[in-house]
Design a protein around this motif. Sequence first.
Motif, PDB file in Angstrom:
ATOM      1  N   LYS A 536       2.141  15.086  65.646  1.00  0.00           N
ATOM      2  CA  LYS A 536       1.168  14.465  66.669  1.00  0.00           C
ATOM      3  C   LYS A 536      -0.086  15.054  66.680  1.00  0.00           C
ATOM      4  O   LYS A 536      -1.302  14.364  66.675  1.00  0.00           O
ATOM      5  N   ILE A 539      -1.884  13.897  63.460  1.00  0.00           N
ATOM      6  CA  ILE A 539      -2.380  12.519  63.553  1.00  0.00           C
ATOM      7  C   ILE A 539      -3.693  12.616  64.309  1.00  0.00           C
ATOM      8  O   ILE A 539      -4.758  11.930  64.231  1.00  0.00           O
ATOM      9  N   HIS A 543      -7.273  11.246  63.270  1.00  0.00           N
ATOM     10  CA  HIS A 543      -8.134  10.336  63.665  1.00  0.00           C
ATOM     11  C   HIS A 543      -9.545  10.861  64.224  1.00  0.00           C
ATOM     12  O   HIS A 543     -10.617  10.273  64.043  1.00  0.00           O
ATOM     13  N   ARG A 586      -5.547   3.899  61.009  1.00  0.00           N
ATOM     14  CA  ARG A 586      -4.718   4.356  62.301  1.00  0.00           C
ATOM     15  C   ARG A 586      -3.329   4.940  61.750  1.00  0.00           C
ATOM     16  O   ARG A 586      -2.844   4.419  60.850  1.00  0.00           O
ATOM     17  N   ALA A 587      -3.040   5.896  62.280  1.00  0.00           N
ATOM     18  CA  ALA A 587      -1.844   6.749  62.017  1.00  0.00           C
ATOM     19  C   ALA A 587      -0.906   6.687  63.401  1.00  0.00           C
ATOM     20  O   ALA A 587      -1.485   6.467  64.394  1.00  0.00           O
ATOM     21  N   LYS A 588       0.550   6.667  63.090  1.00  0.00           N
ATOM     22  CA  LYS A 588       1.277   6.777  63.958  1.00  0.00           C
ATOM     23  C   LYS A 588       2.477   7.312  63.581  1.00  0.00           C
ATOM     24  O   LYS A 588       2.983   7.570  62.372  1.00  0.00           O
ATOM     25  N   ALA A 589       3.281   8.158  64.603  1.00  0.00           N
ATOM     26  CA  ALA A 589       4.515   8.849  64.394  1.00  0.00           C
ATOM     27  C   ALA A 589       5.681   7.978  64.008  1.00  0.00           C
ATOM     28  O   ALA A 589       5.956   7.152  64.688  1.00  0.00           O
ATOM     29  N   VAL A 590       6.393   8.096  62.713  1.00  0.00           N
ATOM     30  CA  VAL A 590       7.510   7.335  62.656  1.00  0.00           C
ATOM     31  C   VAL A 590       8.741   8.442  61.974  1.00  0.00           C
ATOM     32  O   VAL A 590       8.507   9.659  61.698  1.00  0.00           O
ATOM     33  N   GLU A 596      10.377  13.360  60.965  1.00  0.00           N
ATOM     34  CA  GLU A 596       9.117  12.753  61.681  1.00  0.00           C
ATOM     35  C   GLU A 596       7.866  12.782  60.538  1.00  0.00           C
ATOM     36  O   GLU A 596       7.609  13.917  60.121  1.00  0.00           O
ATOM     37  N   ALA A 598       3.827  10.797  59.467  1.00  0.00           N
ATOM     38  CA  ALA A 598       2.806  10.056  60.074  1.00  0.00           C
ATOM     39  C   ALA A 598       2.585   8.963  59.126  1.00  0.00           C
ATOM     40  O   ALA A 598       2.115   8.772  57.961  1.00  0.00           O
ATOM     41  N   ARG A 599       2.666   7.475  59.585  1.00  0.00           N
ATOM     42  CA  ARG A 599       2.620   6.332  58.989  1.00  0.00           C
ATOM     43  C   ARG A 599       1.160   6.023  58.831  1.00  0.00           C
ATOM     44  O   ARG A 599       0.667   5.763  60.105  1.00  0.00           O
ATOM     45  N   ASP A 601      -1.644   2.750  58.636  1.00  0.00           N
ATOM     46  CA  ASP A 601      -2.119   1.375  58.518  1.00  0.00           C
ATOM     47  C   ASP A 601      -3.543   1.182  58.287  1.00  0.00           C
ATOM     48  O   ASP A 601      -4.339   1.903  59.171  1.00  0.00           O
TER      49      ASP A 601
END
Length: 703
Positions: A536, A539, A543, A586-590, A596, A598-599, A601
């Motif tokens: 997190k 990410i 950003h 944009r990144a998000k945790a997956v 865990e 960071a994906r 898009d």
Amino acid sequence: MTQKIGAGLLSCADKIWETADTLRGAGIKASDWPAYMMPFFALMMLESRLRRFRQSRIDEFRRETEHAFNFEDAAHREWLEYSAKAANKGYHPELLLHGKGLGETCLVPGGNFLNRLLAHLDQYDPDTKRLLGIGYAQGHAKFLDMQGKASDLFSRDNCPLYPFAQKWASIDLTPFDNSEITTIEEHIKRKWADISAETAGEQYTPSDVIDLATALIVELRHECKGGAGIADIYDMASGGGNFLFATEDAMRDAFPELSVRTRGQELNDALYALAAIEARFREGARIEWGNTLTNDHFLLDKFDAIVANPPYGVDWKDFKRHLEMDASGRFDPKRMPPTSDGQLLFLQHAAFHLSEIGVATIVHSGSTLFSGDAGGGESETRRWLIQEQDIVEAIIQLPKNEFFNTGIHTYLWVLNRAKPANRKGFVLLINAETCFTKLRKNLNQKNCEIDEVNRARIVQAFRDFADGPISRKLPIDALLYNKVELELWRHDEEGRAIGKTEKIEGKKIVVRSDDALYNVDAGLLDLAPFAGKTVKEAIALFHEAARNAELTTVDVSGGQFYGRENETGTIWVGPENKGLGVLSVRAKAVKSKGQERARVDIALDRLLEKDSETVPYSSDEAINNQLIADFLARWVHEPWCLHGWKTGCEINFNRVFPKQSGIRASKEILKDIAAVEEEMARLEAEIAADLCVEGDDGTGNER
């Protein structure tokens, strides 16, 4: 300011003002003088009214019985006492039966004068003592606080209480009627206001503004042919009563057959007491104490004339919840102004209390005309008053520097519940900014007044209700506007933009934000540069870098390249400039392979921005829709999506009465430019000559 004060009144006012010399000698600062003068002024006003009442009852007894009144006769004294108590104008046995007031108390100097004074004052009836501020309990309102101020003077060096009281005792207000008493009070308050701006701003309305407001009230009463019957007058922020009682006097003078009743409410303790004492000696007058907005003492009453100068810019957040829950119908949740300024609450309150033929003149600052956005509480209040209620007949811009502690523009709102048919749907704006004469001496910030000639000019403009030198008759629609909410698809100067959303994919992608490199393998962010950080946190840093970068680029395996200048919004796809758009990273945790990650898009998209436009308004729905469509077609050149509109209302005097500025002829400007160029050439020549002299000593050698 003194033209209404004759020689007798002016002499009396000057004698009252001389009492301040004692306060000055006692070391009391000038801004505090009113607090010491007001209780004694009220006391002498009360004494004068009671002495007149006493004499009128004795005369009445002589007429009715044809016998002289005998103070030695117990039956006669009992009749007089009963008559005084029944009249409820104040009661003091020594004053009533023996004519002993403050003057008689001051006849014997020395001793404990404070005790003698308080003993004299303690003989008044309970309500009078309450107003004067005698014998109040701890934690209760002190009102005029005669007891506290007298005690303070008694405790000071040289004990100035006795000479101060003695000066007041020598002032006889008995010869003056109620109107003249009010005039004297106005004159004194004007001097107080000259000293204490803090007091003046909240408590005093200049007499020339009062004269204009009352002249308009009389004019409106003439128009509705109301010369007889009953007229109820109300001031929701009555202060010491000057505005209210001056309106009463003006109505009685203009309509001798009219029965006038006055009502007022005031929050300030001392001013309420002053007005309440005077109200006792005015037929049908009643003053209440308390916050008009939260505790309306006249909630069930409607009034034929309302006058007021409510406070400007006063915070009301402490009772915001109370007003939002108010069930009286005075306020509406949609019309609540910001808590920093409650002026528009007083306008709503006034509209609620207007009778079917009710009129009002209310003084406000400029914020009531234009503050707030379309759909907000302030704009909605104006729209409700002007369009829905159609009770705003005129708004008058007063001269600048009219008030004692502020140089801001002030405005007189003229409301009329029974607007004539030919004025319905219209509002008259009067620019009286230049309708004044200069004062010989400034009174704090007040340097002008609306004299009789200019007052007549303003009233005539109102009477004509037409376009004129200082007036404009505007249809209500001209004071309203549409605030249109749009979403625009932004294009560059050549009309280029990203045409559709495009998702960017690849096994290996490198994201550059300025000098920082971030690898994205199979859509997952390489977390190696973020060693020691949680996913997190990584990410968030990713950003932040993309958001703050001047340039963001994306290199996709296979040689494809995307880039965006974040300040301008310019997009490149490969070497070619594609116009304006958004490069969204944009990144998000997956969860990936049990851990865990960071994906990321990445996509190209259109640059969409919210915008708003101010468009003219029409109360005809079809015409209004066409006005909006025509405006957007003419002025908005990029593709747009309409998200709706709100109706706003504002009054802009500068737009209606534009100020002309002198434009110089081009020949004059060119002449000045030539003169400047000539002067510059001369200066350059002088500097060059000086440099030549400094660099050569006459032998060819440099010095």
